[in-house]
Design a protein around this motif. Structure first.
Motif, PDB file in Angstrom:
ATOM      1  N   GLN A  59       1.321   7.017  20.467  1.00 50.21           N
ATOM      2  CA  GLN A  59       0.719   7.115  19.141  1.00 50.21           C
ATOM      3  C   GLN A  59      -0.009   5.816  18.833  1.00 50.21           C
ATOM      4  OE1 GLN A  59       3.433   8.241  16.012  1.00 50.21           O
ATOM      5  NE2 GLN A  59       1.753   9.219  14.906  1.00 50.21           N
ATOM      6  N   ILE A  60      -1.305   5.929  18.543  1.00 54.68           N
ATOM      7  CA  ILE A  60      -2.121   4.763  18.205  1.00 54.68           C
ATOM      8  C   ILE A  60      -2.498   4.879  16.737  1.00 54.68           C
ATOM      9  CG2 ILE A  60      -4.230   3.481  18.708  1.00 54.68           C
ATOM     10  CD1 ILE A  60      -4.167   4.646  21.513  1.00 54.68           C
ATOM     11  N   PRO A  61      -2.028   3.967  15.893  1.00 54.10           N
ATOM     12  CA  PRO A  61      -2.317   4.050  14.451  1.00 54.10           C
ATOM     13  C   PRO A  61      -3.814   4.150  14.182  1.00 54.10           C
ATOM     14  CG  PRO A  61      -0.666   2.359  14.891  1.00 54.10           C
ATOM     15  CD  PRO A  61      -1.175   2.813  16.225  1.00 54.10           C
ATOM     16  N   GLY A  62      -4.169   5.116  13.351  1.00 49.15           N
ATOM     17  CA  GLY A  62      -5.559   5.312  12.979  1.00 49.15           C
ATOM     18  C   GLY A  62      -6.373   6.110  13.973  1.00 49.15           C
ATOM     19  N   ARG A  63      -5.800   6.378  15.165  1.00 50.97           N
ATOM     20  CA  ARG A  63      -6.545   7.111  16.188  1.00 50.97           C
ATOM     21  C   ARG A  63      -5.867   8.414  16.588  1.00 50.97           C
ATOM     22  NH1 ARG A  63      -7.980   3.744  21.216  1.00 50.97           N
ATOM     23  NH2 ARG A  63      -8.978   5.747  21.680  1.00 50.97           N
ATOM     24  N   GLY A  64      -4.545   8.473  16.469  1.00 45.52           N
ATOM     25  CA  GLY A  64      -3.846   9.717  16.777  1.00 45.52           C
ATOM     26  C   GLY A  64      -2.930   9.622  17.989  1.00 45.52           C
ATOM     27  N   LEU A  65      -2.654  10.779  18.576  1.00 48.67           N
ATOM     28  CA  LEU A  65      -1.723  10.903  19.694  1.00 48.67           C
ATOM     29  C   LEU A  65      -2.477  11.163  20.987  1.00 48.67           C
ATOM     30  CD1 LEU A  65       0.957  13.116  17.951  1.00 48.67           C
ATOM     31  CD2 LEU A  65       1.441  10.898  18.988  1.00 48.67           C
ATOM     32  N   PHE A  66      -2.027  10.520  22.059  1.00 48.31           N
ATOM     33  CA  PHE A  66      -2.652  10.657  23.360  1.00 48.31           C
ATOM     34  C   PHE A  66      -1.577  10.811  24.427  1.00 48.31           C
ATOM     35  CE2 PHE A  66      -5.431   8.275  20.636  1.00 48.31           C
ATOM     36  CZ  PHE A  66      -6.713   8.740  20.927  1.00 48.31           C
ATOM     37  N   VAL A  67      -1.902  11.537  25.488  1.00 51.95           N
ATOM     38  CA  VAL A  67      -1.006  11.580  26.642  1.00 51.95           C
ATOM     39  C   VAL A  67      -0.993  10.178  27.249  1.00 51.95           C
ATOM     40  CG1 VAL A  67      -0.548  12.627  28.889  1.00 51.95           C
ATOM     41  CG2 VAL A  67      -1.560  14.001  27.055  1.00 51.95           C
ATOM     42  N   THR A  68       0.192   9.667  27.507  1.00 51.79           N
ATOM     43  CA  THR A  68       0.355   8.287  27.951  1.00 51.79           C
ATOM     44  C   THR A  68      -0.329   8.026  29.288  1.00 51.79           C
ATOM     45  OG1 THR A  68       2.476   8.117  26.799  1.00 51.79           O
ATOM     46  CG2 THR A  68       2.061   6.513  28.545  1.00 51.79           C
ATOM     47  N   ARG A  69      -1.046   6.907  29.357  1.00 53.55           N
ATOM     48  CA  ARG A  69      -1.614   6.452  30.625  1.00 53.55           C
ATOM     49  C   ARG A  69      -0.586   5.571  31.333  1.00 53.55           C
ATOM     50  NH1 ARG A  69      -7.083   6.989  31.360  1.00 53.55           N
ATOM     51  NH2 ARG A  69      -8.341   7.522  29.531  1.00 53.55           N
ATOM     52  N   MET A  70      -0.403   5.803  32.619  1.00 48.03           N
ATOM     53  CA  MET A  70       0.556   5.020  33.387  1.00 48.03           C
ATOM     54  C   MET A  70      -0.173   3.842  34.029  1.00 48.03           C
ATOM     55  SD  MET A  70       3.426   6.702  32.972  1.00 48.03           S
ATOM     56  CE  MET A  70       4.563   6.463  34.335  1.00 48.03           C
ATOM     57  N   ASP A  71      -0.299   2.730  33.285  1.00 52.57           N
ATOM     58  CA  ASP A  71      -0.950   1.552  33.849  1.00 52.57           C
ATOM     59  C   ASP A  71       0.018   0.825  34.785  1.00 52.57           C
ATOM     60  OD1 ASP A  71       0.841   0.169  32.226  1.00 52.57           O
ATOM     61  OD2 ASP A  71      -0.639  -0.213  30.669  1.00 52.57           O
ATOM     62  N   ALA A  72      -0.448  -0.272  35.393  1.00 55.31           N
ATOM     63  CA  ALA A  72       0.350  -0.959  36.416  1.00 55.31           C
ATOM     64  C   ALA A  72       1.697  -1.428  35.871  1.00 55.31           C
ATOM     65  CB  ALA A  72      -0.437  -2.139  36.981  1.00 55.31           C
ATOM     66  N   GLY A  73       1.684  -2.019  34.681  1.00 49.67           N
ATOM     67  CA  GLY A  73       2.934  -2.494  34.104  1.00 49.67           C
ATOM     68  C   GLY A  73       3.897  -1.366  33.795  1.00 49.67           C
ATOM     69  N   THR A  74       3.346  -0.285  33.236  1.00 45.58           N
ATOM     70  CA  THR A  74       4.181   0.877  32.923  1.00 45.58           C
ATOM     71  C   THR A  74       4.772   1.473  34.186  1.00 45.58           C
ATOM     72  OG1 THR A  74       2.795   1.366  31.008  1.00 45.58           O
ATOM     73  CG2 THR A  74       4.211   3.131  31.792  1.00 45.58           C
ATOM     74  N   MET A  75       3.955   1.552  35.263  1.00 40.86           N
ATOM     75  CA  MET A  75       4.442   2.111  36.516  1.00 40.86           C
ATOM     76  C   MET A  75       5.585   1.291  37.082  1.00 40.86           C
ATOM     77  SD  MET A  75       3.297   5.002  37.452  1.00 40.86           S
ATOM     78  CE  MET A  75       4.197   4.845  38.989  1.00 40.86           C
ATOM     79  N   SER A  76       5.486  -0.039  37.013  1.00 40.58           N
ATOM     80  CA  SER A  76       6.553  -0.895  37.535  1.00 40.58           C
ATOM     81  C   SER A  76       7.858  -0.654  36.788  1.00 40.58           C
ATOM     82  CB  SER A  76       6.150  -2.376  37.424  1.00 40.58           C
ATOM     83  OG  SER A  76       5.077  -2.662  38.275  1.00 40.58           O
ATOM     84  N   ASP A  77       7.760  -0.618  35.461  1.00 40.54           N
ATOM     85  CA  ASP A  77       8.965  -0.369  34.658  1.00 40.54           C
ATOM     86  C   ASP A  77       9.526   1.023  34.935  1.00 40.54           C
ATOM     87  OD1 ASP A  77       8.686  -2.856  33.531  1.00 40.54           O
ATOM     88  OD2 ASP A  77       7.801  -2.143  31.652  1.00 40.54           O
ATOM     89  N   PHE A  78       8.607   2.002  35.054  1.00 44.79           N
ATOM     90  CA  PHE A  78       9.042   3.381  35.269  1.00 44.79           C
ATOM     91  C   PHE A  78       9.742   3.548  36.613  1.00 44.79           C
ATOM     92  CE2 PHE A  78       7.775   7.523  37.207  1.00 44.79           C
ATOM     93  CZ  PHE A  78       8.739   8.295  36.559  1.00 44.79           C
ATOM     94  N   ILE A  79       9.206   2.951  37.669  1.00 47.95           N
ATOM     95  CA  ILE A  79       9.828   3.090  38.985  1.00 47.95           C
ATOM     96  C   ILE A  79      11.209   2.433  38.999  1.00 47.95           C
ATOM     97  CG2 ILE A  79       9.668   2.418  41.411  1.00 47.95           C
ATOM     98  CD1 ILE A  79       7.934   4.802  40.678  1.00 47.95           C
ATOM     99  N   ASP A  80      11.360   1.298  38.325  1.00 44.10           N
ATOM    100  CA  ASP A  80      12.684   0.677  38.217  1.00 44.10           C
ATOM    101  C   ASP A  80      13.667   1.636  37.553  1.00 44.10           C
ATOM    102  OD1 ASP A  80      11.838  -1.627  39.435  1.00 44.10           O
ATOM    103  OD2 ASP A  80      11.521  -2.745  37.557  1.00 44.10           O
ATOM    104  N   TYR A  81      13.208   2.272  36.475  1.00 39.83           N
ATOM    105  CA  TYR A  81      14.053   3.242  35.759  1.00 39.83           C
ATOM    106  C   TYR A  81      14.374   4.432  36.654  1.00 39.83           C
ATOM    107  CZ  TYR A  81      14.945   7.140  32.516  1.00 39.83           C
ATOM    108  OH  TYR A  81      15.459   8.246  31.880  1.00 39.83           O
ATOM    109  N   ARG A  82      13.348   4.964  37.326  1.00 41.61           N
ATOM    110  CA  ARG A  82      13.569   6.128  38.183  1.00 41.61           C
ATOM    111  C   ARG A  82      14.521   5.794  39.323  1.00 41.61           C
ATOM    112  NH1 ARG A  82       9.166  10.085  41.369  1.00 41.61           N
ATOM    113  NH2 ARG A  82      10.819  11.177  42.496  1.00 41.61           N
ATOM    114  N   LEU A  83      14.380   4.607  39.905  1.00 44.93           N
ATOM    115  CA  LEU A  83      15.295   4.196  40.972  1.00 44.93           C
ATOM    116  C   LEU A  83      16.737   4.186  40.493  1.00 44.93           C
ATOM    117  CD1 LEU A  83      13.415   1.317  42.852  1.00 44.93           C
ATOM    118  CD2 LEU A  83      14.515   3.307  43.908  1.00 44.93           C
ATOM    119  N   GLY A  84      16.954   3.629  39.299  1.00 51.90           N
ATOM    120  CA  GLY A  84      18.320   3.582  38.772  1.00 51.90           C
ATOM    121  C   GLY A  84      18.928   4.964  38.626  1.00 51.90           C
ATOM    122  N   ILE A  85      18.162   5.895  38.063  1.00 58.64           N
ATOM    123  CA  ILE A  85      18.658   7.254  37.842  1.00 58.64           C
ATOM    124  C   ILE A  85      18.876   7.980  39.162  1.00 58.64           C
ATOM    125  CG2 ILE A  85      18.090   9.515  36.867  1.00 58.64           C
ATOM    126  CD1 ILE A  85      18.808   7.402  34.758  1.00 58.64           C
TER     127      ILE A  85
END
Length: 265
Positions: free
Chosen positions: A75-101
């Motif tokens: 959610q971006i204030p003033g612009r609305g809702l968007f499907v999340t983009r998986m940028d490099a930083g997000t991917m790193s955090d996500f893979i760490d999370y996925r590995l744990g699970i």
């Protein structure tokens, strides 16, 4: 004189209900993201979507907020809702999370198999792992037919099945969100949706480790697989051969149909 009836103290109970409109709207949005009808960066126009679903805008907002909570929408204030983009930083955090699970789920399954084998019940061990064989074969057939999206579907189904076999409801719930986030990452790849050409072999290694009751080896296979995925989605480059579908590139946005005037709350 009638005997006095004793009052029974009941625990607090929640009313039983059918799936709500909001639950159904959330599922529709999740499916749209998973199957690629909604791609990273696509906007969610509140008026059109609520009209197409036949629900109020307030109900749609609540469904969307659940996806914001899970990281599927931004959610971006003033612009609305968007499907999340998986940028490099997000991917790193996500893979760490996925590995744990996933490593925890695989450890539970491998330990259970090891217990069954030590008890001399090899048949029960094989039965426990049987649900993994169907998505493995689907992956192999899809790669042979160059059906890239089906190979990706089968791969995610296999990883979801491991959590299901582990039987931990929190791991199962987490994996349900993880498979969609993984799909979003794959659709964000500028070179097109892709899967490893040796995906079937990677599945065989994982199943072999689980079948042997070797939790350490299963975790190592998962770590290698997910680190390769993270590296590929972060940079767009791959050390291993990747089968791609150039038609499954990031979307410019869905063709929303405007059905008329604004819908009331």
């Amino acid at each position: 004189m009638r005997p006095r009836q004793e009052t029974v103290q009941l625990p607090m109970m929640q009313p039983i209900r059918r799936p709500s409109i909001i639950d159904q709207a959330e599922l529709e949005l999740r499916n749209a993201i998973y199957f690629g009808d909604l791609r990273p960066g696509d906007t969610i126009p509140e008026v059109q979507v609520s009209k197409q679903m036949g629900i109020s805008r307030s109900s749609l907002r609540e469904a969307c907020q659940r996806l914001v909570r899970d990281g599927l929408l931004t959610q971006i204030p003033g612009r609305g809702l968007f499907v999340t983009r998986m940028d490099a930083g997000t991917m790193s955090d996500f893979i760490d999370y996925r590995l744990g699970i996933e490593m925890q789920a695989a450890s539970i399954v491998a330990d259970r198999v090891a217990f069954l084998r030590s008890a001399g019940d090899a048949a029960a061990a094989e039965s426990l792992l049987a649900p993994l064989r169907e998505p493995m074969e689907r992956t192999r057939r899809a790669l042979e037919a160059e059906e890239v999206i089906e190979a990706g579907n089968a791969d995610l189904d296999l990883h979801q099945q491991i959590a299901e076999i582990a039987g931990n409801r929190f791991l199962i719930s987490s994996m349900s969100t993880i498979v969609i986030l993984t799909r979003m990452g794959s659709f964000s790849d500028p070179r097109g949706f892709g899967v490893r050409a040796d995906l079937a072999e990677a599945h065989e290694k994982l199943l072999a480790a689980l079948s042997a009751g070797d939790a350490s080896r299963a975790r190592a296979v998962l770590r290698e697989t997910l680190q390769e995925l993270a590296g590929r989605l972060r940079s767009g480059e791959a050390e291993l051969e990747v089968v791609r579908d150039p038609d499954l590139l990031e979307s410019d946005g869905p063709e929303w149909t405007t059905l008329g005037d604004d819908q009331g709350e």
